[in-house]
Each structure stands twice: as structure tokens, then as C-alpha cells.
Design a protein around this motif. Structure first.
Motif, short mmCIF file in Angstrom:
data_model
loop_
_atom_site.label_atom_id
_atom_site.label_comp_id
_atom_site.label_asym_id
_atom_site.label_seq_id
_atom_site.Cartn_x
_atom_site.Cartn_y
_atom_site.Cartn_z
N UNK A 30 8.47 35.48 -52.85
CA UNK A 30 7.25 35.11 -52.59
C UNK A 30 7.22 33.36 -52.44
N UNK A 31 8.20 32.68 -52.99
CA UNK A 31 8.19 31.24 -53.05
C UNK A 31 8.15 30.58 -51.55
N UNK A 32 7.01 29.69 -51.21
CA UNK A 32 6.89 29.42 -49.98
C UNK A 32 6.98 27.84 -49.83
N UNK A 33 7.64 27.13 -49.04
CA UNK A 33 7.77 25.57 -48.66
C UNK A 33 7.60 25.58 -47.36
N UNK A 34 6.75 24.37 -46.84
CA UNK A 34 6.30 24.02 -45.59
C UNK A 34 6.86 22.70 -45.46
N UNK A 35 7.65 22.43 -44.45
CA UNK A 35 8.18 21.07 -43.97
C UNK A 35 7.62 20.56 -42.76
N UNK A 36 7.15 19.50 -42.66
CA UNK A 36 6.76 18.83 -41.44
C UNK A 36 7.95 17.79 -41.17
N UNK A 37 8.37 17.83 -39.76
CA UNK A 37 9.39 16.98 -39.38
C UNK A 37 8.73 16.05 -38.19
N UNK A 38 9.17 14.79 -37.99
CA UNK A 38 8.65 14.12 -36.89
C UNK A 38 9.79 13.22 -36.56
N UNK A 39 10.21 13.45 -35.34
CA UNK A 39 11.59 13.04 -34.79
C UNK A 39 11.20 12.16 -33.71
N UNK A 40 12.15 11.28 -33.32
CA UNK A 40 11.80 10.21 -32.37
C UNK A 40 13.20 10.17 -31.64
N UNK A 41 13.39 10.70 -30.40
CA UNK A 41 14.68 10.86 -29.43
C UNK A 41 14.62 9.84 -28.32
N UNK A 42 15.77 9.24 -28.34
CA UNK A 42 15.93 8.21 -27.45
C UNK A 42 17.14 8.80 -26.55
N UNK A 52 7.07 16.88 -33.06
CA UNK A 52 6.78 17.12 -34.47
C UNK A 52 6.74 18.50 -34.40
N UNK A 53 7.36 18.87 -35.76
CA UNK A 53 7.26 20.38 -35.82
C UNK A 53 6.90 20.60 -37.48
N UNK A 54 6.47 21.93 -37.64
CA UNK A 54 6.33 22.42 -39.11
C UNK A 54 7.31 23.74 -39.36
N UNK A 55 8.15 23.67 -40.08
CA UNK A 55 8.90 24.65 -40.55
C UNK A 55 8.60 25.13 -41.90
N UNK A 56 8.41 26.68 -41.96
CA UNK A 56 8.13 27.30 -43.09
C UNK A 56 9.47 28.23 -43.61
N UNK A 57 9.65 28.03 -45.02
CA UNK A 57 10.76 28.82 -45.84
C UNK A 57 9.98 29.58 -46.73
N UNK A 286 29.43 7.70 -21.77
CA UNK A 286 28.85 6.36 -22.00
C UNK A 286 27.43 6.56 -22.14
N UNK A 287 26.98 7.79 -22.00
CA UNK A 287 25.44 8.21 -22.36
C UNK A 287 25.16 8.42 -23.83
N UNK A 288 24.28 7.43 -24.51
CA UNK A 288 24.10 7.82 -25.86
C UNK A 288 22.65 8.41 -26.27
N UNK A 289 22.59 9.43 -26.78
CA UNK A 289 21.43 9.87 -27.33
C UNK A 289 21.20 9.75 -28.78
N UNK A 290 20.20 8.97 -29.29
CA UNK A 290 19.89 8.57 -31.01
C UNK A 290 18.66 9.31 -31.54
N UNK A 291 18.57 10.40 -32.34
CA UNK A 291 17.49 10.96 -32.80
C UNK A 291 17.45 10.72 -34.31
N UNK A 292 16.30 9.97 -34.50
CA UNK A 292 15.65 9.73 -35.92
C UNK A 292 14.78 10.65 -36.23
N UNK A 293 14.89 11.29 -37.58
CA UNK A 293 13.95 12.43 -38.06
C UNK A 293 13.43 12.18 -39.52
N UNK A 294 12.11 12.08 -39.79
CA UNK A 294 11.69 12.11 -41.23
C UNK A 294 11.14 13.47 -41.63
N UNK A 295 11.55 14.08 -42.38
CA UNK A 295 10.83 15.36 -42.97
C UNK A 295 10.31 15.45 -44.27
N UNK A 296 9.20 15.91 -44.36
CA UNK A 296 8.48 15.77 -45.75
C UNK A 296 7.78 17.17 -46.03
#
Length: 298
Positions: A30-42, A52-57, A286-296
Motif C-alpha cells: 500500500x506504500x505509495x511514492x510519486x516523483x516529478x521529473x523535469x528534464x532538459x534535452x539538448x 516533465x513527467x510524474x511517476x508513481x511507485x 560527432x553528434x552529442x545529446x545531453x540530458x539534465x534531469x531533476x527529480x523530486x
């Protein structure tokens, strides 16, 4: 000299003991945790995309042998411009798993062991992969003549195989990465990431803060074999030509592959993260992709 050596050894032992952490999270049905992730993709040659995504555990089952944690992406938004084809495709791929309940079985310490309902999940993802194929043909009409529908669908199927999906659910974008592990500063582990790249990860522990640094761990021959295998799948007509030039192309740097991942978790007393930040950098030809994500934790 001997005394000095013994003192140094004792200090090293004490420091190692202090920098060790056993991550056994609080888990009960029954334990539930919800995390919000905000990602910036270059993306190469494109404006940065914000996702932005919400993920429920949810702990849906508990036994003497372990637990089942249901993982579901409940919301997803992206600001990819309509003219940004790469961004539209990437966003559509991210949205494929929205609303799909993936049940992860763990051992009694919370370590992720397998996907418990993959047969059910694969049916849902198979239907969604057909939508993705149509989306790509819609955005890139010429792709239909270049890549047959079955070939493209097969690529999506492989990217969402049980192994690939499990790695995603228990990788650096998930709290499950640390669950069930005893982590020590300087400890290393080898793993294969979601893109099929061999990586080496090192851990650093500071109280309940855990940082992981991962770098590519592949020889030139391994990279060469991986590139050829991928070309044989996606462009079989060009495979022989590429094989003949592969060494020259690699020496020129045109086929350079590199990858780096850094994640810092801030754990609570129950060992569920209060937050974590991740930066992933991948360079291909030679093609670079950078992803920065903060999840709370919400």
C-alpha cells in the motif's frame, strides 16, 4: 615505519566503514511514492526540449521473499516545437509508456529482480509501437521508402524488450537503482545501459547522499562490432560497404561513441530519495545529446 603503516591502515579502514551505506528502503503493501521529473534535452542542431513527467511507485504485494513495486508514468508534457522532428519523435517515444503499469519484483531488501508482468506489458507496448511507426512516417515521409515498416517496428520492439525495459526501470533515472545494495565509496560495477553500451559505474557515499559516475567501458573492437551489427539491422544494403571502410571511419573519428552519466541521490531516513539529479551525455558520430534531469518527491 611499520607503526606508521598500521596507523594508516587503521585510518583507511575507519574511513571506508564511514563511507558505506546499506540501502534497504521501507516497503509495505500500500506504500505509495510519486516523483516529478523535469528534464532538459539538448539535441544536435535543435532547440532544447523541456519534458516533465510524474511517476508513481506503489508497493502492491509483500511476501517473506520480497515485494512487488508497481511503476507507472501518470503524466507527461513536452514543449518540443511542431517543426522539431527529432524532438517530436523523442517525445512520442517517451510517452509510449504513459499509463502502462509495470510491476517490478524485488528481493526482501528491495533489490529489483525482474518485471513480474512483462507478457501483459509487452502486448500494450506492441500496440503502441505501431502508433510510433506511423508517427515517424508522418513526420518523415521519405523514411517509408528507406526503412521498411517491419524493420522499424522491430527496432522499437528491441528497445522495449524485457531486458531493456528492466534496465530503464532500475537505472539512474529510478530510485530502484540503489535499493537492496550495500554501497561503499570507490565501489565499481559494470553494466549495460539502455542504449546497449557497456559502462562502468563508481559510487561515492557521503552520509545519505550517494553519487554515481559512469563512463563508457568498451574497446575499439567492441564498438566496431556494435556499429556493424546495428547497420546490418537497419541498412543491410549498405552493410558490406561500411564493413570495408569501418577502420578508416573509426580512425577519422566519424564513428566515435562516448557516454557519461552522473547522478546524485539525496536519501531520506526511509531510504527513498527525497530528490536526485542526473546528467547524461551521449556522443555518436560527432553528434552529442545531453540530458539534465531533476527529480523530486511530491
Amino acid at each position: 615505519m611499520k607503526k606508521l603503516f598500521l596507523v594508516s591502515l587503521a585510518l583507511i579502514t575507519v574511513m571506508a566503514a564511514q563511507a558505506q551505506l546499506k540501502v534497504v528502503p521501507t516497503l509495505k503493501k500500500g506504500l505509495e511514492k510519486v516523483y516529478e521529473s523535469k528534464a532538459n534535452l539538448a539535441l544536435p542542431g535543435q532547440s532544447a526540449i523541456n519534458i516533465a513527467t510524474d511517476t508513481k511507485y506503489t508497493v502492491s504485494d509483500a511476501t517473506a521473499d520480497g515485494y512487488v513495486i508497481d511503476v507507472m508514468t501518470t503524466s507527461f508534457t513536452s514543449d518540443a516545437a511542431a517543426s522539431d522532428i527529432a524532438g517530436q519523435i523523442l517525445s512520442a517515444a517517451q510517452e509510449m509508456v504513459k499509463g502502462v503499469n509495470i510491476r517490478v519484483a524485488t528481493d526482501k531488501n528491495g533489490k529489483a529482480m525482474k518485471i513480474a508482468n512483462y507478457a501483459e506489458v509487452s502486448k500494450q507496448l506492441d500496440e503502441r509501437s505501431k502508433v510510433m511507426v506511423n508517427k515517424i512516417y508522418e513526420l518523415i515521409p521519405q523514411a517509408k521508402s528507406m526503412i521498411p515498416e517491419e524493420t522499424l517496428k522491430q527496432q522499437f520492439t528491441e528497445s522495449l524488450s524485457e531486458d531493456a525495459l528492466f534496465k530503464s526501470l532500475s537505472g539512474n533515472s529510478s530510485p530502484l537503482l540503489l535499493f537492496g545494495k550495500t554501497i561503499m565509496t570507490g565501489a565499481q560495477e559494470e553494466f549495460v545501459n539502455e542504449q546497449g553500451l557497456n559502462m562502468k559505474r563508481m559510487y561515492f557515499v557521503n552520509g545519505k547522499d550517494v553519487t554515481t559516475n559512469a563512463t563508457l567501458n568498451m574497446s575499439k573492437e567492441q564498438v566496431k562490432k556494435m556499429i556493424i551489427a546495428q547497420i546490418e539491422k537497419t541498412m543491410p544494403a549498405q552493410a558490406d560497404a561500411i564493413k570495408g571502410q569501418i577502420d578508416q571511419l573509426m580512425e577519422s573519428g566519424m564513428l566515435k561513441i562516448d557516454a557519461k552519466e552522473t547522478t546524485t541521490f539525496k536519501l531520506q531516513d526511509d531510504f527513498w530519495p527525497a530528490s536526485w539529479t542526473t546528467e547524461v551525455s551521449t556522443e555518436t558520430a560527432g553528434q552529442q545529446m545531453v540530458t539534465k534531469t531533476t527529480t523530486t518527491l511530491k
